[in-house]
Design a protein around this motif. Structure first.
Motif, short mmCIF file in Angstrom:
data_model
loop_
_atom_site.label_atom_id
_atom_site.label_comp_id
_atom_site.label_asym_id
_atom_site.label_seq_id
_atom_site.Cartn_x
_atom_site.Cartn_y
_atom_site.Cartn_z
N MET A 1 -108.06 32.07 -49.45
CA MET A 1 -109.37 31.66 -48.51
C MET A 1 -110.32 30.98 -49.49
SD MET A 1 -107.85 32.41 -45.60
CE MET A 1 -109.43 32.46 -44.70
N GLU A 2 -110.93 30.34 -48.88
CA GLU A 2 -112.10 29.66 -49.37
C GLU A 2 -112.77 28.86 -48.41
OE1 GLU A 2 -112.13 26.72 -52.69
OE2 GLU A 2 -109.88 27.00 -52.48
N TRP A 3 -114.37 28.76 -48.51
CA TRP A 3 -114.96 27.82 -47.82
C TRP A 3 -116.23 27.64 -48.48
CZ3 TRP A 3 -119.86 30.30 -47.30
CH2 TRP A 3 -119.37 31.71 -46.94
N ARG A 4 -116.94 26.43 -48.06
CA ARG A 4 -118.44 26.09 -48.66
C ARG A 4 -119.13 25.96 -47.67
NH1 ARG A 4 -117.83 24.03 -54.20
NH2 ARG A 4 -115.77 23.68 -54.57
N ASP A 5 -120.38 26.35 -47.76
CA ASP A 5 -121.50 26.48 -46.82
C ASP A 5 -122.95 26.50 -47.40
OD1 ASP A 5 -122.50 26.40 -44.27
OD2 ASP A 5 -121.76 28.44 -43.71
N GLU A 6 -123.86 26.22 -46.58
CA GLU A 6 -125.33 26.61 -47.09
C GLU A 6 -125.76 27.95 -46.75
OE1 GLU A 6 -128.27 23.98 -44.67
OE2 GLU A 6 -126.36 22.93 -44.79
N ARG A 27 -124.87 29.06 -42.58
CA ARG A 27 -124.84 28.18 -41.14
C ARG A 27 -123.68 28.40 -40.26
NH1 ARG A 27 -127.70 23.92 -39.57
NH2 ARG A 27 -128.73 23.47 -41.72
N ALA A 28 -122.61 28.22 -41.00
CA ALA A 28 -121.27 28.25 -40.30
C ALA A 28 -120.41 29.34 -40.38
CB ALA A 28 -120.45 26.96 -40.70
N HIS A 29 -120.99 30.26 -41.31
CA HIS A 29 -120.09 31.74 -41.22
C HIS A 29 -120.95 32.88 -41.11
CE1 HIS A 29 -117.83 28.40 -43.58
NE2 HIS A 29 -116.85 29.15 -43.30
N GLY A 30 -122.07 32.85 -40.53
CA GLY A 30 -122.72 33.88 -40.21
C GLY A 30 -123.27 34.54 -41.36
N ILE A 101 -127.57 41.23 -37.27
CA ILE A 101 -126.51 40.21 -36.83
C ILE A 101 -125.20 40.63 -37.38
CG2 ILE A 101 -125.91 37.58 -36.98
CD1 ILE A 101 -128.89 37.09 -37.64
N PRO A 102 -124.31 40.62 -36.52
CA PRO A 102 -122.94 40.97 -36.75
C PRO A 102 -122.40 40.13 -37.89
CG PRO A 102 -123.37 40.78 -34.37
CD PRO A 102 -124.49 40.16 -34.96
N GLU A 103 -121.66 40.88 -38.90
CA GLU A 103 -121.08 40.14 -40.00
C GLU A 103 -120.09 39.21 -39.86
OE1 GLU A 103 -119.64 41.40 -44.54
OE2 GLU A 103 -120.20 42.82 -42.94
N ARG A 104 -120.12 38.08 -40.37
CA ARG A 104 -119.09 36.95 -40.26
C ARG A 104 -119.02 36.43 -38.83
NH1 ARG A 104 -114.49 38.55 -44.64
NH2 ARG A 104 -115.66 39.32 -46.02
N GLU A 105 -120.16 36.41 -38.11
CA GLU A 105 -120.13 35.84 -36.80
C GLU A 105 -120.96 34.65 -36.88
OE1 GLU A 105 -119.92 38.56 -33.16
OE2 GLU A 105 -121.97 37.55 -32.76
N ALA A 106 -120.50 33.24 -36.72
CA ALA A 106 -121.47 32.46 -36.75
C ALA A 106 -122.36 32.09 -35.63
CB ALA A 106 -120.70 31.09 -36.83
N TYR A 111 -129.38 30.33 -37.60
CA TYR A 111 -129.67 30.18 -39.13
C TYR A 111 -130.63 28.93 -39.29
CZ TYR A 111 -128.91 27.70 -43.53
OH TYR A 111 -129.20 27.03 -44.81
N GLU A 112 -130.70 27.97 -38.27
CA GLU A 112 -131.69 27.00 -38.31
C GLU A 112 -133.13 27.51 -37.75
OE1 GLU A 112 -130.14 24.12 -35.49
OE2 GLU A 112 -128.48 23.48 -36.93
N GLY A 113 -133.16 28.49 -37.08
CA GLY A 113 -134.53 28.97 -36.68
C GLY A 113 -134.93 29.69 -37.73
N PHE A 114 -134.30 30.52 -38.65
CA PHE A 114 -134.59 31.35 -39.99
C PHE A 114 -134.99 30.29 -40.88
CE2 PHE A 114 -133.51 34.19 -43.53
CZ PHE A 114 -134.23 35.18 -43.01
N GLU A 115 -134.25 29.23 -41.14
CA GLU A 115 -134.99 28.24 -42.06
C GLU A 115 -136.34 27.80 -41.53
OE1 GLU A 115 -132.17 24.95 -44.20
OE2 GLU A 115 -132.07 24.74 -42.34
N LEU A 116 -136.42 27.43 -40.36
CA LEU A 116 -137.87 26.98 -40.00
C LEU A 116 -138.87 28.07 -39.98
CD1 LEU A 116 -139.57 24.97 -38.35
CD2 LEU A 116 -138.91 26.08 -36.16
N LEU A 117 -138.45 28.94 -39.98
CA LEU A 117 -139.45 30.20 -40.12
C LEU A 117 -139.85 30.18 -41.59
CD1 LEU A 117 -141.12 33.00 -39.47
CD2 LEU A 117 -138.91 34.15 -39.69
N LEU A 118 -138.87 30.22 -42.54
CA LEU A 118 -139.10 30.27 -44.02
C LEU A 118 -140.05 29.27 -44.20
CD1 LEU A 118 -136.05 31.96 -45.27
CD2 LEU A 118 -138.13 33.06 -44.56
#
Length: 253
Positions: A1-6, A27-30, A101-106, A111-118
């Motif tokens: 199993m593997e994935w790439r994400d930001e 963003r995609a994997h919570g 936030i529940p783990e591994r729930e996208a 994510y986008e709101g958190f990025e904007l906040l930071l």
């Protein structure tokens, strides 16, 4: 199993002699944890500071395993935020609250709101109000959104000045006046038609509202309390609000 994400670093804790367990909001994997080998090394320590955005490559033999991260820096925000104690407190509170936030729930919107906040954290006149809006978004995304668009009692969409602590719905001035002492005040910056700059007093009331519902619906359900950093942030805003009131309410945060 593997994935790439930001992903954005929420926390990192030592594991063994050289590793670190890193918690990312991706963003995609919570919210997703993984082991960074060599994460305790100086090169990785600066990279794994809360608030930094990383490119992450996760691998594991089975999906349910912890897995390992290989990470590269995308946006190193932590250094700038840590230069300001107030912003650092906001960052700590946001990262701690994101831990509900529940783990591994996208949840890409979170994510986008958190990025904007930071990305607003260097401007103390802006980020506290953005923070409140992000917590409102978190409640909405996890199924406990507040209805601030119309009066719960009359259906009116004008002169909304209260929030019910029971239902999370807005209440108009006329309908809420007899129970005003039992209701939250609805800060104007949270109402679409009245959105604008927020005073420290407004932000404080917004934090009281979101804190009430976060604790009631999310943290209590996990037998947890609001994080200490979140409580300290509200106390800090309260102190600013008192200073603003003493100055006749003219200054912003």
């Amino acid at each position: 199993m593997e994935w790439r994400d930001e992903g954005i670093v929420l926390s990192a804790r030592p594991y063994g002699e050289t590793g670190a367990i890193v918690e990312l909001l991706t963003r995609a994997h919570g919210r997703h944890l993984g082991l960074v080998r060599g994460g305790a090394a100086r090169r990785h320590k600066s990279m794994l500071q809360p608030g930094n955005s990383l490119a992450a490559h996760w691998r594991a033999r089975l999906a349910e395993h912890l897995g390992t991260y290989t990470v590269e820096t995308q946006k190193p925000r932590a250094g700038l935020i840590m230069e300001n104690g107030f912003s650092l407190l906001g960052l700590s509170a946001a990262c701690a609250v994101a831990g509900v936030i529940p783990e591994r729930e996208a949840h890409p919107a979170l994510y986008e709101g958190f990025e904007l906040l930071l990305d607003t954290m260097e401007d103390a006149d802006i980020w506290p109000a953005v923070y409140v809006r992000w917590e409102l978004g978190l409640l909405q995304e996890l199924g406990f959104g507040l209805d601030l668009g119309q009066c719960a009692a009359t259906g009116a969409r004008e002169d909304l000045v209260y929030v019910s602590p029971r239902s999370g719905a807005a209440v108009s001035r006329a309908a809420g006046e007899p129970w005003r002492d039992r209701l939250f005040r609805l800060p104007p910056f949270l109402v679409g038609s009245q959105a604008g700059e927020a005073t420290a007093e407004d932000v404080l009331e917004g934090l009281r509202i979101t804190g009430h519902f976060l604790d009631r619906h999310l943290f209590s359900a996990q037998q947890r309390h609001l994080p200490d950093a979140r409580i300290r942030l509200q106390e800090r805003i309260a102190a600013r609000s008192r200073g603003q009131t003493a100055g006749h309410g003219e200054s912003l945060i």
